[in-house]
Motif scaffolding. Sequence first.
Motif, PDB file in Angstrom:
ATOM      1  N   PRO A 328       0.821  -1.218   0.000  1.00  0.00           N
ATOM      2  CA  PRO A 328       0.000   0.000   0.000  1.00  0.00           C
ATOM      3  C   PRO A 328       0.853   1.266   0.000  1.00  0.00           C
ATOM      4  CG  PRO A 328       0.016  -1.007   2.178  1.00  0.00           C
ATOM      5  CD  PRO A 328       0.721  -1.961   1.270  1.00  0.00           C
ATOM      6  N   ASP A 329       0.362   2.280  -0.697  1.00  0.00           N
ATOM      7  CA  ASP A 329       1.048   3.576  -0.684  1.00  0.00           C
ATOM      8  C   ASP A 329       0.832   4.291   0.634  1.00  0.00           C
ATOM      9  OD1 ASP A 329       2.033   3.920  -3.603  1.00  0.00           O
ATOM     10  OD2 ASP A 329      -0.052   3.291  -3.832  1.00  0.00           O
ATOM     11  N   LYS A 330      -0.343   4.108   1.203  1.00  0.00           N
ATOM     12  CA  LYS A 330      -0.650   4.706   2.503  1.00  0.00           C
ATOM     13  C   LYS A 330      -1.330   3.670   3.384  1.00  0.00           C
ATOM     14  CE  LYS A 330       0.418   9.194   2.522  1.00  0.00           C
ATOM     15  NZ  LYS A 330       1.553   9.046   1.602  1.00  0.00           N
ATOM     16  N   ILE A 331      -0.880   3.598   4.636  1.00  0.00           N
ATOM     17  CA  ILE A 331      -1.534   2.772   5.646  1.00  0.00           C
ATOM     18  C   ILE A 331      -2.082   3.714   6.710  1.00  0.00           C
ATOM     19  CG2 ILE A 331      -1.292   0.926   7.345  1.00  0.00           C
ATOM     20  CD1 ILE A 331       1.062  -0.144   5.764  1.00  0.00           C
ATOM     21  N   LEU A 332      -3.395   3.768   6.812  1.00  0.00           N
ATOM     22  CA  LEU A 332      -4.047   4.658   7.761  1.00  0.00           C
ATOM     23  C   LEU A 332      -4.686   3.844   8.873  1.00  0.00           C
ATOM     24  CD1 LEU A 332      -5.828   7.089   5.257  1.00  0.00           C
ATOM     25  CD2 LEU A 332      -3.557   7.319   6.300  1.00  0.00           C
TER      26      LEU A 332
END
Length: 378
Positions: A328-332
Amino acid sequence: GLKEKSVGKAKGKQLRRWDADGMADEDGDVPLDYSATSDTDSRPVSSAGVEPVDMVASGTRTSKGQYILKDLDDEVHSILQNASQKKEESASSKPTGVVGSSLGAISGLFRNVIGGKVLTKQDLEKPMKGMEDLLLKKNVAREAAVRLCEGVERELIGKKTGNFESIDTLLRASLSTSLTKLLTPTTSLFLLTSITTTNTTHHRPYTISIVGVNGVGKSTSLSKLAFFLLQNNLSLLIAACDTFRSGAVEQLRVHARNLKDLSARERLAKIELYEKGYGKDAAHIARDAVAYAKDNHFDVVLIDTAGRRHNDARLMSSLEKFADLARPDKILMVGEALVGTDSVMQARAFNTAFGAKRGLDGFIISKCDTVGEMVGVL
């Protein structure tokens, strides 16, 4: 007899089925796993109940056509103002906030260090302890409170004090500087810019994964994020990677259906749900979803994951594999405002679980309207 027994073992455990009266029917033939679509069931699913969305209440559209969500400060101010009204206190006469509502009390701790004195560590020891206690009462995690107090202390040591008003001004400036240093992100959260760059430069979908403990609102937060991205005309693939919790796939299916209805009504980009039912490996589903999104030219992949306790080593250990396969590019991480002082411990556990090469990129704080002025988790 032995032959019949062996045949029974080979058949394995049968799914229990329930009738309309809540009674178990072991011999029935209608399973209740609705995550798998039936070839014989062609009944259309109605979405007529989806209500119109108040766009102005959620955000604004810029001159360039980008849809920007309402500023966090406005939301927090609204929450704090409502909390103050409940207490029958005027928001204008008494500051509110994580630090604001206690700023007068904190300033009072400095009454004994005014009068042209250069502040030393010894002078600040008692006021800093009082400030830490006040922050803890506002649900600020102890580690964050300590770091904030240390930052304020560094800003104040060596400063020359004047009258009480100057101390109050100096304290506000020190708090602002320390909070800015503490909360400034180390990674870009300008999602729209990052998504556009990834789509045009790398020719692949931008991938966002949502993680968190049980019941914090991951699927709901993912759907709100999907709404925001759709408003910016970005095509979405939602990957149902919570293959453990009963009803998780169906919940996402409802969200996706409503968002699809909204998208069709407002002539926005396409949105689709990628699902493989229950009991499958979530990491492999996420990887396959990303590949599917690339082949079908989706702009963004939103990956929902199973909730897990941050102190459950077995469940947390699978996150590293998930990050390796899904990339993933972003893990929120979704954290709820109700969690209070345990927030830092949860965040650190999730951040570590992804391994040395990966970590959390940001947070979504849910249920802020349930805690009034006790918003220290922010």
